[in-house]
Each structure stands twice: as C-alpha cells, then as structure tokens.
Design a protein around this motif. Structure first.
Motif, short mmCIF file in Angstrom:
data_model
loop_
_atom_site.label_atom_id
_atom_site.label_comp_id
_atom_site.label_asym_id
_atom_site.label_seq_id
_atom_site.Cartn_x
_atom_site.Cartn_y
_atom_site.Cartn_z
N ALA A 42 0.91 -1.19 -0.02
CA ALA A 42 0.04 -0.10 -0.05
C ALA A 42 0.70 1.36 -0.22
CB ALA A 42 -0.84 -0.11 1.18
N ALA A 43 0.47 2.41 -0.67
CA ALA A 43 1.04 3.64 -0.76
C ALA A 43 1.10 4.22 0.45
CB ALA A 43 0.44 4.54 -1.71
N ASP A 44 2.47 4.56 0.95
CA ASP A 44 2.49 5.22 2.32
C ASP A 44 2.77 6.58 2.35
OD1 ASP A 44 5.05 5.44 1.29
OD2 ASP A 44 6.14 4.18 3.22
N ALA A 45 2.44 7.30 0.96
CA ALA A 45 2.85 8.85 0.84
C ALA A 45 2.24 9.67 1.90
CB ALA A 45 2.42 9.25 -0.34
N ALA A 46 1.03 9.31 2.65
CA ALA A 46 0.53 10.27 3.31
C ALA A 46 1.09 10.38 4.87
CB ALA A 46 -1.15 9.83 3.70
N PHE A 47 1.95 9.35 4.96
CA PHE A 47 2.67 9.55 6.43
C PHE A 47 4.14 9.63 6.03
CE2 PHE A 47 -0.93 6.26 6.63
CZ PHE A 47 -1.60 6.91 7.71
N ALA A 48 4.58 9.80 4.85
CA ALA A 48 5.94 9.64 4.56
C ALA A 48 6.48 11.05 4.67
CB ALA A 48 6.09 9.29 3.07
N VAL A 49 7.70 11.55 4.90
CA VAL A 49 8.41 12.87 5.13
C VAL A 49 8.63 13.27 3.58
CG1 VAL A 49 10.57 14.22 5.70
CG2 VAL A 49 9.44 12.35 7.41
N THR A 50 8.15 14.80 3.42
CA THR A 50 8.35 15.28 2.22
C THR A 50 9.26 16.40 2.63
OG1 THR A 50 6.45 16.75 2.54
CG2 THR A 50 6.43 14.70 0.91
N TYR A 51 10.07 17.08 1.66
CA TYR A 51 11.30 18.09 2.01
C TYR A 51 11.02 19.25 1.22
CZ TYR A 51 13.79 14.09 3.77
OH TYR A 51 14.29 13.00 4.51
N ALA A 52 11.12 20.34 1.79
CA ALA A 52 11.31 21.75 0.94
C ALA A 52 12.42 22.86 1.30
CB ALA A 52 9.88 22.67 1.67
N LEU A 53 13.13 22.86 0.40
CA LEU A 53 14.48 23.73 0.59
C LEU A 53 14.18 25.15 0.40
CD1 LEU A 53 17.30 23.46 1.10
CD2 LEU A 53 17.81 23.30 -1.51
N ASP A 54 14.59 25.89 1.45
CA ASP A 54 14.33 27.38 1.40
C ASP A 54 15.71 28.08 0.76
OD1 ASP A 54 13.51 30.06 1.83
OD2 ASP A 54 14.46 30.04 3.82
N GLY A 55 15.44 27.74 -0.73
CA GLY A 55 16.63 28.29 -1.49
C GLY A 55 16.74 27.07 -2.74
N SER A 56 18.05 27.20 -3.35
CA SER A 56 18.09 26.34 -4.46
C SER A 56 19.10 25.34 -4.27
CB SER A 56 18.39 26.93 -5.61
OG SER A 56 19.72 27.55 -5.57
N LYS A 57 19.27 24.26 -5.13
CA LYS A 57 20.15 23.36 -4.92
C LYS A 57 21.73 23.99 -4.90
CE LYS A 57 17.33 19.39 -6.25
NZ LYS A 57 17.21 18.15 -7.30
N GLY A 58 21.73 24.80 -5.92
CA GLY A 58 22.95 25.68 -6.11
C GLY A 58 23.40 26.41 -4.99
N ASP A 59 22.50 26.93 -4.09
CA ASP A 59 22.70 27.53 -2.88
C ASP A 59 23.68 26.47 -1.91
OD1 ASP A 59 21.47 29.96 -3.74
OD2 ASP A 59 19.56 29.68 -2.71
N VAL A 60 23.04 25.33 -1.93
CA VAL A 60 23.86 24.36 -1.18
C VAL A 60 25.23 24.34 -1.64
CG1 VAL A 60 23.87 22.10 -0.25
CG2 VAL A 60 21.56 23.00 -0.61
N LEU A 61 25.34 24.10 -2.88
CA LEU A 61 26.77 23.92 -3.47
C LEU A 61 27.41 25.06 -3.37
CD1 LEU A 61 25.72 22.20 -6.87
CD2 LEU A 61 27.04 21.28 -5.28
N ARG A 62 27.02 26.37 -3.09
CA ARG A 62 27.69 27.38 -2.85
C ARG A 62 27.96 27.78 -1.47
NH1 ARG A 62 23.17 29.30 -6.03
NH2 ARG A 62 23.64 29.04 -8.33
N GLY A 63 27.65 26.77 -0.52
CA GLY A 63 27.97 26.89 0.82
C GLY A 63 26.93 27.88 1.39
#
Length: 255
Positions: A11-32
């Motif tokens: 059975a799909a468990d998406a209703a209980f699964a953790v989702t992520y939201a990044l306050d910025g872009s992936k590039g911001d992570v790479l730029r430190g």
C-alpha cells in the motif's frame, strides 16, 4: 498500514512519508550558503526523526523541531514514528551530494513550460506492472523545464531522453496540441537556457524510433551563467508518434 504489511499488500505510504522543502536552491547548497530544509508529512501523524549521515533513522534518532541547515555532501534521511516506536512509512532521503544537487529528473523535478501543465504521470512502457519509471508529462506539448540549474557551478551535461507510449484519443481536444517546427526527419531536442524564450544552447537530432532504444542520451555543454538558470527542453518530434520526455538532466564538471 501494519495490517496491509502483514497481508503482503504494498500500500502507498505517501500520506505518512516525510517530504522536504528547501528554502533556496540546490545551487545555494553547493555555494555553501547552507539554506534551510523543512520536513513535513501530509497527515502530521507521529514524530519526524532524522539523520544527516545517510543512516536509517530510528525511534531514538534526533527529533525534528525546526528547519535545519543543509551542507554539501550530506544525505538527510527521515521518517515519522508513532508513540510505540514503529515507523509510519519507509524513510525518505534528501540527497545533498554534488551529483544529486546537479541533477533534475522527469520523474520528480521537472516543471511545466509556460501555457502548459504536467497533468499526467505516464509509465515508460505499456502495461508496466513492476516498480519502474513514470514521468510527469503534458501530452499536449512535449516540453518541460529543469528549474534553477546552477550553471555557474557546472556546465557540461548529459541529458537522458525517454520515449513513452502514446495511447491517447484526444477527440476535440486535438486542437490543444502544440506543434513545433522540425528540421530533421524525426525531430530534435532543443535546449534553451533562461527559460523557453531564452537562448538556444544545444540541438540534438532524434534517432529513428523504430531502431533506437526507449531511453538514450546526449552530451553537451552550456555557457557559464552568473547563477541559477531555468533550462527548457523542447522536443519537435511529430505529434502523431512517438512521445518524448526527459528522463534526467545531469550537470557535470567540464572535462
């Protein structure tokens, strides 16, 4: 969910699964810049617990209380746990390694081109029954965008293309199809930087669909940009058949 598990029902468990939201872009992570990563579940049930070293979370792992700073190279893995200590869904991960931060996929990351919407999720092959790729697509326009790609960090790329079944009786809706001019016999993949009205960065002729595999790749490079840039990927293949979408756009360090 425990009852389904005991019965062998996947059975799909998406209703209980953790989702992520990044306050910025992936590039911001790479730029430190260490942007903050928020974690939620649809139901809000249980307590979210997480790790930052790629290991599987347990009922004794750190409890999530507020968005956390993301550093390059981390793999953050989280799951919600009930009071009795059992996980409510399988753990989900946010991969902050460099290859993952330089990647956009047609299964999750692509967004619609202007005047369109990714309204269907289409399997790679007809009659697909196993756990295999499915793509978010707009059947009226073979165009998607990879948002906020860090073209200041890496410019070489490999784009993997997927050819999907086209089993649609559109009836009067055929008027909504957007046709694009093709130069070669089977059409092209046209890539633009700066969105779908931006600069053409690369063009690749598509192979004969009768002899080519249903997934294949092209390699190239983009001009260096000052920061994050939307990459538009437009197919000019005939609207009758076949139907193409992007499997993966992977940026790479220039060789």
């Amino acid at each position: 969910m425990l009852r389904y598990e005991r019965q062998g029902i996947a059975a799909a468990d998406a209703a209980f699964a953790v989702t992520y939201a990044l306050d910025g872009s992936k590039g911001d992570v790479l730029r430190g810049k260490s942007p903050k990563l928020a974690m939620t579940t649809q139901t809000g049930a249980g307590t979210i617990r997480y790790t930052t070293d790629g290991s599987q979370p347990t009922a004794r792992s750190r409890a999530y209380a507020a968005p956390i700073a993301v550093k390059p190279g981390q793999t953050i893995t989280a799951a919600a746990f009930a009071k009795d200590g059992h996980a409510l869904a399988r753990p989900r991960a946010f991969d902050a390694t460099q290859p993952a931060l330089l990647r956009a996929t047609g299964t999750a990351d692509m967004v619609a081109c202007p005047k369109g919407a990714l309204g269907l999720r289409v399997p790679l092959v007809s009659g697909q029954s196993g756990d295999a790729p499915a793509y978010n697509v707009n059947i009226f326009d073979t165009c998607t965008q990879a948002p906020k790609m860090p073209l200041d960090v890496a410019q070489a790329f490999t784009v993997t293309v997927a050819r999907l079944p086209r089993h649609y009786g559109l009836a009067h809706d055929y008027k909504a199809l957007r046709e694009h001019f093709a130069v070669t016999q089977y059409g092209e993949l046209v890539m633009r930087t700066g969105g779908c009205d931006g600069t053409i960065a690369a063009t690749f002729p598509l192979p004969d669909p009768d002899t080519a595999p249903n997934r294949f790749a092209f390699k190239g490079s983009f001009a260096k940009q000052p920061g994050d840039t939307d990459v538009c990927l437009q197919f000019t293949s005939p609207l009758s058949d076949p139907f193409y979408t992007v499997d993966t756009l992977q940026l790479e360090d220039a060789k």
